[in-house]
Design an enzyme around this catalytic site. Sequence first.
Site, PDB file in Angstrom:
ATOM      1  N   LYS A   1       0.853  -1.191   0.000  1.00 57.77           N
ATOM      2  CA  LYS A   1       0.000   0.000   0.000  1.00 57.77           C
ATOM      3  C   LYS A   1       0.878   1.225   0.000  1.00 57.77           C
ATOM      4  CE  LYS A   1      -3.897   2.145   0.243  1.00 57.77           C
ATOM      5  NZ  LYS A   1      -3.452   2.830  -1.016  1.00 57.77           N
TER       6      LYS A   1
ATOM      7  N   GLN B   1       7.231   3.944   3.811  1.00 60.25           N
ATOM      8  CA  GLN B   1       5.823   3.520   3.845  1.00 60.25           C
ATOM      9  C   GLN B   1       5.644   2.243   4.683  1.00 60.25           C
ATOM     10  OE1 GLN B   1       3.874   5.575   1.361  1.00 60.25           O
ATOM     11  NE2 GLN B   1       2.231   5.073   2.779  1.00 60.25           N
TER      12      GLN B   1
ATOM     13  N   LYS C   1       5.501   3.503   8.298  1.00 59.63           N
ATOM     14  CA  LYS C   1       4.337   4.374   8.446  1.00 59.63           C
ATOM     15  C   LYS C   1       3.057   3.532   8.505  1.00 59.63           C
ATOM     16  CE  LYS C   1       4.114   7.654   5.351  1.00 59.63           C
ATOM     17  NZ  LYS C   1       3.759   8.502   4.195  1.00 59.63           N
TER      18      LYS C   1
ATOM     19  N   LYS D   1       5.384   1.699  -3.121  1.00 66.15           N
ATOM     20  CA  LYS D   1       5.282   3.047  -3.705  1.00 66.15           C
ATOM     21  C   LYS D   1       5.559   2.942  -5.189  1.00 66.15           C
ATOM     22  CE  LYS D   1       4.618   7.255  -2.092  1.00 66.15           C
ATOM     23  NZ  LYS D   1       4.027   7.708  -0.813  1.00 66.15           N
TER      24      LYS D   1
ATOM     25  N   GLY E   1      -2.736   8.170  -4.360  1.00 67.25           N
ATOM     26  CA  GLY E   1      -2.060   9.359  -4.865  1.00 67.25           C
ATOM     27  C   GLY E   1      -0.822   9.715  -4.064  1.00 67.25           C
ATOM     28  N   ASP E   2      -0.041  10.604  -4.618  1.00 64.76           N
ATOM     29  CA  ASP E   2       1.081  11.266  -3.938  1.00 64.76           C
ATOM     30  C   ASP E   2       1.274  12.559  -4.748  1.00 64.76           C
ATOM     31  OD1 ASP E   2       3.282  10.479  -1.756  1.00 64.76           O
ATOM     32  OD2 ASP E   2       4.344  11.530  -3.336  1.00 64.76           O
TER      33      ASP E   2
ATOM     34  N   THR F   1      -4.399  13.569   5.104  1.00 68.49           N
ATOM     35  CA  THR F   1      -2.974  13.727   5.436  1.00 68.49           C
ATOM     36  C   THR F   1      -2.757  15.014   6.230  1.00 68.49           C
ATOM     37  OG1 THR F   1      -2.473  12.555   3.393  1.00 68.49           O
ATOM     38  CG2 THR F   1      -0.631  13.624   4.499  1.00 68.49           C
TER      39      THR F   1
ATOM     40  N   ASN G   1      -2.521  19.269  -1.923  1.00 65.63           N
ATOM     41  CA  ASN G   1      -3.543  18.673  -1.075  1.00 65.63           C
ATOM     42  C   ASN G   1      -3.153  18.632   0.410  1.00 65.63           C
ATOM     43  OD1 ASN G   1      -3.802  15.698   0.101  1.00 65.63           O
ATOM     44  ND2 ASN G   1      -5.771  16.324  -0.735  1.00 65.63           N
TER      45      ASN G   1
ATOM     46  N   SER H   1      -6.850   5.804   3.717  1.00 64.67           N
ATOM     47  CA  SER H   1      -6.932   4.892   2.572  1.00 64.67           C
ATOM     48  C   SER H   1      -7.365   3.503   3.051  1.00 64.67           C
ATOM     49  CB  SER H   1      -5.576   4.770   1.876  1.00 64.67           C
ATOM     50  OG  SER H   1      -5.376   5.851   0.986  1.00 64.67           O
TER      51      SER H   1
HETATM   52  N1  GLU Z   1       1.102   8.984  -0.664  1.00 67.41           N
HETATM   53  C1  GLU Z   1       0.545   8.963   0.655  1.00 67.41           C
HETATM   54  C2  GLU Z   1       1.641   8.681   1.670  1.00 67.41           C
HETATM   55  O1  GLU Z   1       2.745   9.143   1.506  1.00 67.41           O
HETATM   56  C3  GLU Z   1      -0.690   8.088   0.769  1.00 67.41           C
HETATM   57  C4  GLU Z   1      -0.558   6.672   0.368  1.00 67.41           C
HETATM   58  C5  GLU Z   1      -1.878   5.895   0.348  1.00 67.41           C
HETATM   59  O2  GLU Z   1      -2.912   6.449   0.685  1.00 67.41           O
HETATM   60  O3  GLU Z   1      -1.805   4.711  -0.007  1.00 67.41           O
HETATM   61  O4  GLU Z   1       1.454   8.031   2.673  1.00 67.41           O
END
Ligand code: GLU
Length: 449
Positions: A94, A115, A118, A130, A169-170, A214, A245, A381
């Site tokens: 994810k 990630q 996190k 990612k 997204g990112d 976020t 965003n 998410s």
């Molecule tokens: N890109 C976001 C992050 O850095 C969200 C990733 C997601 O929702 O999967 O955590």
Amino acid sequence: MTMQLDEKLEGIYQDVLKRNQGEVEFHQAVREVLESLGPVMVKHPEYMERKIIERICEPERQIIFRVPWQDDKGRVHINRGFRVEFNSALGPYKGGLRFHPSVYLGIIKFLGFEQIFKNSLTGMPIGGGKGGSDFDPKGKSDDEVMRFCQSFMTELYRHLGEHTDVPAGDIGVGGREIGYMFGQYKRITNRYEAGVLTGKGLNWGGSLVRPEATGYGATFFINEALRVRKDTFEGKTCLVSGSGNVAIYTIEKIHQLGGKCVACSDSNGVIFHESGLDLNLIKQLKEVERRRIQDYTQYHKDAKYVANGNIWEIPCQVAMPSATQNEINGKDAKLLVKNGCIAVGEGANMPTTPEGVKVFLDAKIAYGPGKAANAGGVATSALEMQQNASRDSWTFEFTEKKLEGIMVGIHNNCYATSEEYGAPGNYVLGANICGFIKVADAMVAHGLI
Ligand code: GLU
């Protein structure tokens, strides 16, 4: 200006450098985590025996592919697509997709590595991954963006699935891009698999609060860190870098909590508006009209625009870096602390250089590193996936309460871990150790894979 690693961890780090040459952002992200893990290895010798750290530093799978597309004039362009499926110990891969000209494997790997920890901190069942492309969305027409997204997904779809890998997204990827990619995935697979992407539109499987998550989450985290210090956002002057965003919804939540954001930015310059930013105008310029932040001054004559300015030179009490990696260096960090900054919450991923992190930790300000402070996006998410799996949709209030609970939980877990390891209030140590242990234990349980 890095901390000493113990001998074994230094060996692992040297190996990472050798095996991933030139990927400087990835090296930085790995080093930062390893610097926290010394005491964990003493407590858990089984992690060393099973080479858990070596395995965590090696992505389970890395996919690199060609993305050909045609612009509005019929000219052909070739970009490079990436998806790094880093770790699936806790759930399907994810993490977001970033479309930005700076993207190369080293950036995607740093983001994917962060990630893992996190996502572990959120307490939700999600692994880390990612992806993205060096495609530059700036100045592209809607049709060009659509054609690019379709071509990107035409290759990526075979690697995805609601139980396998779930992008979102990112930077450079928002609701519009997720829509085009979802449409192409649905068309190719002939499946309405809502849980394969998050950040979807509300009437086709998206979740309320995901766009805000976020920024709101980072603000909730710092709000909690301030509460521990018997303080609040009330009356605080705040800087929020960026104007995408994350920045927009950080500003919104800070204003709701009684703080005053006086500056934001984009890659061209900084807007300083001493009486407080006009958030509705920023939303209109950035979200609706996709314009540059410079245009803000056309509507507010008392606001200042500084081309190529450095936002961190403006005195503040709370700084929320919400633009991109390494946007605060050691000098900026020193200036922030000198000017009276007492809290820094990272809405962006790895926005502070190692030198800057050291300044914040030495000054003992409330410093929330990205992998803890900005986990609200990916956590929401996971809430979107939960709603998709149960074919349900929750109200804004209910979802926001859940997000707030998750962020307070992350804060408290990081704080408790920092205390357990003898450095109360050091959220870097707390986040790295707390995020790591859960993944490591799952990897031990799953055997040598
Ligand atoms: N890109 C976001 C992050 O850095 C969200 C990733 C997601 O929702 O999967 O955590």
